[in-house]
Design an enzyme around this catalytic site. Structure first.
Site, PDB file in Angstrom:
ATOM      1  N   GLU A 101       1.075  -1.202  -0.060  1.00 43.64           N
ATOM      2  CA  GLU A 101       0.424   0.079   0.060  1.00 43.64           C
ATOM      3  C   GLU A 101       0.768   1.326   0.318  1.00 43.64           C
ATOM      4  O   GLU A 101       2.231   1.058   0.356  1.00 43.64           O
ATOM      5  CB  GLU A 101      -0.742   0.177   1.262  1.00 43.64           C
ATOM      6  CG  GLU A 101      -1.977   0.727   1.373  1.00 43.64           C
ATOM      7  CD  GLU A 101      -2.577   0.954   0.136  1.00 43.64           C
ATOM      8  OE1 GLU A 101      -2.246   1.509  -0.623  1.00 43.64           O
ATOM      9  OE2 GLU A 101      -4.064   1.810   0.492  1.00 43.64           O
ATOM     10  N   ASP A 102       0.087   2.060  -0.235  1.00 47.11           N
ATOM     11  CA  ASP A 102       1.052   2.911  -0.537  1.00 47.11           C
ATOM     12  C   ASP A 102       0.514   4.770   0.547  1.00 47.11           C
ATOM     13  O   ASP A 102       2.190   4.768   1.158  1.00 47.11           O
ATOM     14  CB  ASP A 102       0.792   4.425  -1.559  1.00 47.11           C
ATOM     15  CG  ASP A 102      -1.009   4.689  -1.493  1.00 47.11           C
ATOM     16  OD1 ASP A 102      -1.724   4.332  -0.360  1.00 47.11           O
ATOM     17  OD2 ASP A 102      -1.177   5.453  -2.476  1.00 47.11           O
ATOM     18  N   PHE A 154      -1.780  15.948   4.502  1.00 50.64           N
ATOM     19  CA  PHE A 154      -1.696  15.469   2.875  1.00 50.64           C
ATOM     20  C   PHE A 154      -0.633  15.705   1.659  1.00 50.64           C
ATOM     21  O   PHE A 154      -0.180  16.724   1.562  1.00 50.64           O
ATOM     22  CB  PHE A 154      -2.753  15.476   2.210  1.00 50.64           C
ATOM     23  CG  PHE A 154      -3.173  15.297   1.118  1.00 50.64           C
ATOM     24  CD1 PHE A 154      -4.278  13.786   1.240  1.00 50.64           C
ATOM     25  CD2 PHE A 154      -2.919  15.618  -0.271  1.00 50.64           C
ATOM     26  CE1 PHE A 154      -4.741  12.891   0.177  1.00 50.64           C
ATOM     27  CE2 PHE A 154      -3.328  14.949  -1.192  1.00 50.64           C
ATOM     28  CZ  PHE A 154      -4.650  13.691  -0.211  1.00 50.64           C
ATOM     29  N   ARG A 167       1.578  12.239  -9.432  1.00 51.03           N
ATOM     30  CA  ARG A 167       1.816  10.755  -9.016  1.00 51.03           C
ATOM     31  C   ARG A 167       2.970  10.804  -9.214  1.00 51.03           C
ATOM     32  O   ARG A 167       4.016  10.087  -8.732  1.00 51.03           O
ATOM     33  CB  ARG A 167       1.486   9.766  -9.929  1.00 51.03           C
ATOM     34  CG  ARG A 167      -0.508   9.822  -9.250  1.00 51.03           C
ATOM     35  CD  ARG A 167      -0.988   8.162  -9.785  1.00 51.03           C
ATOM     36  NE  ARG A 167      -2.508   8.492  -9.186  1.00 51.03           N
ATOM     37  CZ  ARG A 167      -3.041   8.026  -8.447  1.00 51.03           C
ATOM     38  NH1 ARG A 167      -2.408   7.319  -6.887  1.00 51.03           N
ATOM     39  NH2 ARG A 167      -4.786   7.341  -8.276  1.00 51.03           N
TER      40      ARG A 167
HETATM   41  P1  IMP Z   1      -7.299   4.826   4.472  1.00 48.02           P
HETATM   42  O1  IMP Z   1      -8.298   4.436   4.083  1.00 48.02           O
HETATM   43  O2  IMP Z   1      -7.985   6.099   5.239  1.00 48.02           O
HETATM   44  O3  IMP Z   1      -6.150   4.675   5.385  1.00 48.02           O
HETATM   45  O4  IMP Z   1      -6.777   5.569   3.448  1.00 48.02           O
HETATM   46  C1  IMP Z   1      -5.720   4.855   2.389  1.00 48.02           C
HETATM   47  C2  IMP Z   1      -6.167   5.038   0.787  1.00 48.02           C
HETATM   48  O5  IMP Z   1      -5.814   6.968   1.123  1.00 48.02           O
HETATM   49  C3  IMP Z   1      -4.691   5.633   0.750  1.00 48.02           C
HETATM   50  O6  IMP Z   1      -4.597   4.211  -0.373  1.00 48.02           O
HETATM   51  C4  IMP Z   1      -4.606   6.667  -0.015  1.00 48.02           C
HETATM   52  O7  IMP Z   1      -4.939   6.248  -1.597  1.00 48.02           O
HETATM   53  C5  IMP Z   1      -5.008   7.866   0.517  1.00 48.02           C
HETATM   54  N1  IMP Z   1      -4.523   8.654   1.024  1.00 48.02           N
HETATM   55  C6  IMP Z   1      -4.345   9.165   2.582  1.00 48.02           C
HETATM   56  N2  IMP Z   1      -3.753   9.975   2.933  1.00 48.02           N
HETATM   57  C7  IMP Z   1      -3.064  10.385   1.626  1.00 48.02           C
HETATM   58  C8  IMP Z   1      -2.163  11.538   1.090  1.00 48.02           C
HETATM   59  O8  IMP Z   1      -1.686  12.327   2.487  1.00 48.02           O
HETATM   60  N3  IMP Z   1      -2.130  11.781  -0.287  1.00 48.02           N
HETATM   61  C9  IMP Z   1      -2.894  10.799  -1.226  1.00 48.02           C
HETATM   62  N4  IMP Z   1      -3.481   9.973  -0.920  1.00 48.02           N
HETATM   63  C10 IMP Z   1      -4.060   9.589   0.152  1.00 48.02           C
HETATM   64 MG    MG Z   2      -3.981   4.054  -2.132  1.00 47.94          MG
END
Ligand code: IMP
Ligand code: MG
Length: 183
Positions: A101-102, A154, A167
């Site tokens: 995961e990123d 962010f 990206r």
């Molecule tokens: P979660 O479900 O809130 O943990 O969010 C995970 C997903 O949200 C990641 O796979 C990203 O695609 C997106 N995301 C969360 N924070 C960021 C950020 O700071 N920049 C870009 N994408 C984010």
């Molecule tokens: Mg993602």
């Protein structure tokens, strides 16, 4: 010095820092999975650049597959609802699966995904995330491998986007808040 994108407030991790950390993660993963058949599952789209570098840093044979989920739309905050929009192209029963995961933010995406994949009976299931925002966690989930913890900001670049932009930046940087608070 490379030119920093005008929408980026500051660089958190340079291309060189990312490369060095990805090499360390790859070495740790290779040591843990030696002699096993590893399947890397990249979560589209944010993980695609990290996964491309990570799989080459894991000096073991490994297979690669992808899933896509939607929870974000084009905003900067997670909705808590997760849909699988693209599923794996193979059965994972009996396989050693590592989700790539990123970023781990609220944890909603990975909490849901790990539940779904665990029900399919993999031999093992672990999570590797490049970035982690522990302060924002809403679900009880942690990564087995983590590149860097980051503050609640962010970030974009190295695969991460805002509304499908940024990206391809080679570094990870904090996006200027005026970009996503604009009406
Ligand atoms: P979660 O479900 O809130 O943990 O969010 C995970 C997903 O949200 C990641 O796979 C990203 O695609 C997106 N995301 C969360 N924070 C960021 C950020 O700071 N920049 C870009 N994408 C984010
Ligand atoms: Mg993602």
């Amino acid at each position: 010095m490379e030119q920093i994108h005008e929408d980026v407030e500051r660089v958190l991790f340079s291309e060189a820092q990312l490369k060095a950390r990805v090499e360390e993660l790859g070495a740790a993963i290779a040591a843990d999975y030696a002699g096993r058949a590893l399947l890397l599952v990249g979560i589209l789209k944010g993980s695609f650049i990290f996964l491309a570098d990570l799989c080459r840093a894991i000096r073991l044979p490994c297979a690669v597959d992808f899933m896509a989920v939607s929870s974000y739309g084009s905003g900067s905050r997670s909705s808590g609802r997760v849909n699988i929009t693209k599923d794996l192209s193979q059965d994972i029963a009996g396989k050693d699966v590592l989700i790539v995961e990123d970023i781990l933010d609220s944890g909603n995406t990975l909490f849901y995904l790990t539940q779904v994949l665990r029900m399919r009976g993999p031999a093992s299931l672990r999570v590797c995330t490049l970035l982690d925002k522990p302060e924002r966690r809403e679900k009880d989930i942690r990564a087995d491998y983590r590149g860097f913890p980051i503050p609640d900001a962010f970030v974009v670049g190295y695969g991460l986007d805002y509304a499908e932009r940024y990206r391809s930046l080679p570094y990870v940087g904090i996006l200027k808040s005026e970009i996503y608070s604009r009406p």
